[in-house]
Design a protein around this motif. Structure first.
Motif, PDB file in Angstrom:
ATOM      1  N   HIS A   1       0.850  -1.055  -0.036  1.00  0.00           N
ATOM      2  CA  HIS A   1       0.073  -0.039  -0.200  1.00  0.00           C
ATOM      3  C   HIS A   1       0.686   1.137  -0.238  1.00  0.00           C
ATOM      4  O   HIS A   1       2.008   1.282   0.625  1.00  0.00           O
ATOM      5  CB  HIS A   1      -1.086  -0.031   1.295  1.00  0.00           C
ATOM      6  CG  HIS A   1      -2.174   0.937   1.173  1.00  0.00           C
ATOM      7  ND1 HIS A   1      -2.094   2.326   1.537  1.00  0.00           N
ATOM      8  CD2 HIS A   1      -3.412   0.662   0.656  1.00  0.00           C
ATOM      9  CE1 HIS A   1      -3.199   2.733   1.424  1.00  0.00           C
ATOM     10  NE2 HIS A   1      -4.031   1.796   0.789  1.00  0.00           N
ATOM     11  N   PRO A   2       0.413   2.159  -0.687  1.00  0.00           N
ATOM     12  CA  PRO A   2       1.208   3.576  -0.813  1.00  0.00           C
ATOM     13  C   PRO A   2       1.438   4.282   0.825  1.00  0.00           C
ATOM     14  O   PRO A   2       2.489   4.874   0.900  1.00  0.00           O
ATOM     15  CB  PRO A   2       0.416   4.623  -1.583  1.00  0.00           C
ATOM     16  CG  PRO A   2      -0.693   3.778  -2.098  1.00  0.00           C
ATOM     17  CD  PRO A   2      -0.701   2.445  -1.676  1.00  0.00           C
TER      18      PRO A   2
ATOM     19  N   ASP B   1       1.847   1.181  -4.799  1.00  0.00           N
ATOM     20  CA  ASP B   1       0.529   0.876  -4.938  1.00  0.00           C
ATOM     21  C   ASP B   1       0.433  -0.141  -6.185  1.00  0.00           C
ATOM     22  O   ASP B   1       0.806   0.189  -7.367  1.00  0.00           O
ATOM     23  CB  ASP B   1      -0.297   2.300  -5.768  1.00  0.00           C
ATOM     24  CG  ASP B   1      -1.514   2.054  -6.247  1.00  0.00           C
ATOM     25  OD1 ASP B   1      -2.138   0.804  -6.273  1.00  0.00           O
ATOM     26  OD2 ASP B   1      -2.281   2.912  -6.820  1.00  0.00           O
TER      27      ASP B   1
ATOM     28  N   ASN C   1      -4.102  -5.996  -0.089  1.00  0.00           N
ATOM     29  CA  ASN C   1      -3.396  -6.082  -1.444  1.00  0.00           C
ATOM     30  C   ASN C   1      -2.345  -7.211  -1.633  1.00  0.00           C
ATOM     31  O   ASN C   1      -1.666  -7.278  -2.867  1.00  0.00           O
ATOM     32  CB  ASN C   1      -2.819  -4.514  -1.702  1.00  0.00           C
ATOM     33  CG  ASN C   1      -3.716  -3.665  -2.133  1.00  0.00           C
ATOM     34  OD1 ASN C   1      -4.996  -3.975  -2.737  1.00  0.00           O
ATOM     35  ND2 ASN C   1      -3.540  -2.258  -1.785  1.00  0.00           N
TER      36      ASN C   1
END
Ligand code: NAD
Length: 418
Positions: free
Chosen positions: A76-77, A112, A148
């Motif tokens: 994740h960013p 991302d 993710n």
């Protein structure tokens, strides 16, 4: 939602809140507020066009007094060193709350993943697995999926580790595909424990989940499965959301159709089975009996908490409430069933997967679900009993009391070296 709250400070505050109910001195508790070590590494990986990109990655090993470090890997960013440290600490106290013999760890890459091809993600994941190799292992540290990441990434990590170690070690990660040594029931496990805790919570509070209306924030692995299983218990899931927005129907949504719509279109907005679209804040403050936050940490801050209209919150996400929100909700008598109990189904079935891998023997889905039900219901009963016996102000603090006592007792029984 608050971006200013540091989740690692929230974890430390939660431990401080529990300290008043524990027979342990401050210096001993201080040692339980920090990770034992954190790997920070930079992965320089070739992209499909021949250029190179560098990604910052972390693995925090918080505590292994009760067993190997255990916890997911997030892409994740917003991944940060402190986020990973907090998540690894929550894993320690989660495993102890449900009394499975594992410690806590967590990892992440600042990325991302939607911006990268599958081949790039494979190279990035294998580069991370190579950096992790000296730290992980079936008896050392066992990663799993988180936001993710999923079976695909776990398979890549396992394959990289086994190739470099010239061995077979399926228990080095959990959350794998069945064909790669995964467990039946693992994909549904987090949502399943959320649904079990929701059922037990309503029963404990003298009502029935079948009569409840429910709002779910976050419609990924944890949220969509929790929604489906809560709907199967007879409740009306009236609103669900993802990062694109929320959809609402006072008569109840078809959670499977919503999931199918999201799978096909990539988001929930525009779902034709709903009568209205809502903002994220409107979903969190909806007049529903049960609210299930299942997205990311700090989703509900004190400002939103003042407007929450649900009577019960069951936390599917890790750390979805800021400490200030906790205080506001406790003052308003909203019953919050904490993440370290409610979403522990994921790590519990990860533990079952690891046991099966070590034994080279697979369980049926029925056995997995029955064992999970037993672990979560026992943990629920133990937690409310501590909450009542010690007159603790909220269930989260009660969970930390139960969990920290178990970690301390592992030290007391085993000694501490050096
Ligand atoms: P996921 O990536 O499958 O799903 C996350 C969902 O949250 C997505 O639908 C995304 O669109 C949504 N989302 C993100 N920001 C949002 C916002 N501001 N408003 C509404 N929705 C938003 O991830 P997951 O595995 O379901 O994890 C969700 C949470 O559950 C995380 O806190 C994770 O740590 C926790 N958790 C997951 C597991 C597991 O086994 N998957 C186990 C324990 C805890």
């Amino acid at each position: 939602m608050s971006n200013s709250v540091n989740p690692f400070e929230s974890l430390q505050e939660q431990i401080d809140d529990a300290s008043a109910y524990l027979d342990a001195s401050e210096d001993v508790l201080e040692g339980l507020k920090h990770p034992q070590r954190v790997l920070e590494t930079n992965l320089t990986v070739e992209m499909d066009d021949g250029s190179y990109e560098t990604f910052r990655a972390y693995r925090s090993q918080f505590n292994d007094a009760r067993g190997p470090y255990k916890g997911g890997i997030r892409y994740h960013p917003n991944v940060s060193r402190d986020e990973v440290k907090a998540l690894s600490g929550w894993m320690v106290y989660k495993c102890a709350t449900v009394d499975i013999p594992l410690g806590g760890g967590k990892g992440g890459i600042i990325i991302d993943p939607a911006e990268y091809s599958e081949a790039e993600l494979e190279r990035i994941t294998r580069a991370f697995a190579t950096e992790l190799r000296p730290l992980i292992g079936e008896d050392r540290d066992v990663p799993a999926p988180d936001v993710n990441t999923g079976q695909r990434e776990m398979n890549w990590i396992k394959d990289t580790y086994e190739t470099l170690e010239n061995t077979t070690a399926p228990g080095v990660v959990t959350g794998k595909a069945i064909e790669s040594g995964g467990s039946e029931g693992r994909v549904e496990a987090t949502g399943r424990s959320v649904a079990i805790v929701a059922r037990e919570a309503f029963d404990y509070l003298g009502s029935d989940i079948a009569d409840a209306t429910v709002a779910v924030q976050g419609y990924g692995n944890a949220g969509s499965i929790a929604a489906k299983l809560i709907e199967e218990q007879g409740a009306d899931v009236v609103a669900v959301s993802d990062s694109s927005g929320a959809v609402y129907d006072p008569e109840g949504l078809d959670t499977r159709a919503a999931k199918e719509f999201k799978r096909e279109t990539g988001s929930l907005t525009g779902f034709d089975g709903a009568s209205e679209e809502l903002s994220n804040r409107e979903l969190l403050t909806l007049d529903a009996d049960l609210l299930v936050p299942a997205a990311l940490e700090n989703a509900i801050d004190a400002d939103i908490a003042r407007d929450v209209r649900a009577d019960v919150i069951v936390e599917a996400a890790n750390g979805p409430l800021t400490p200030d929100a906790d205080d506001v909700l406790a003052d308003r008598d909203v019953a919050v069933f904490p993440d370290i109990l409610a979403n522990a189904g994921g790590v519990t079935v990860s533990y079952f997967e690891w046991v099966q891998n070590r034994q080279r023997f697979s369980w049926t889905e029925q056995r997995v679900n029955e064992e999970l039900e037993r672990v979560i219901v026992d943990a629920f009963d133990g937690l409310v009993s501590t909450f009542e016996k010690q007159s603790i102000p909220n269930l989260r603090t009660a969970a930390y009391v139960v969990a920290i006592e178990r970690v301390l007792s592992a030290y007391e029984q085993g000694g501490r070296w050096p």
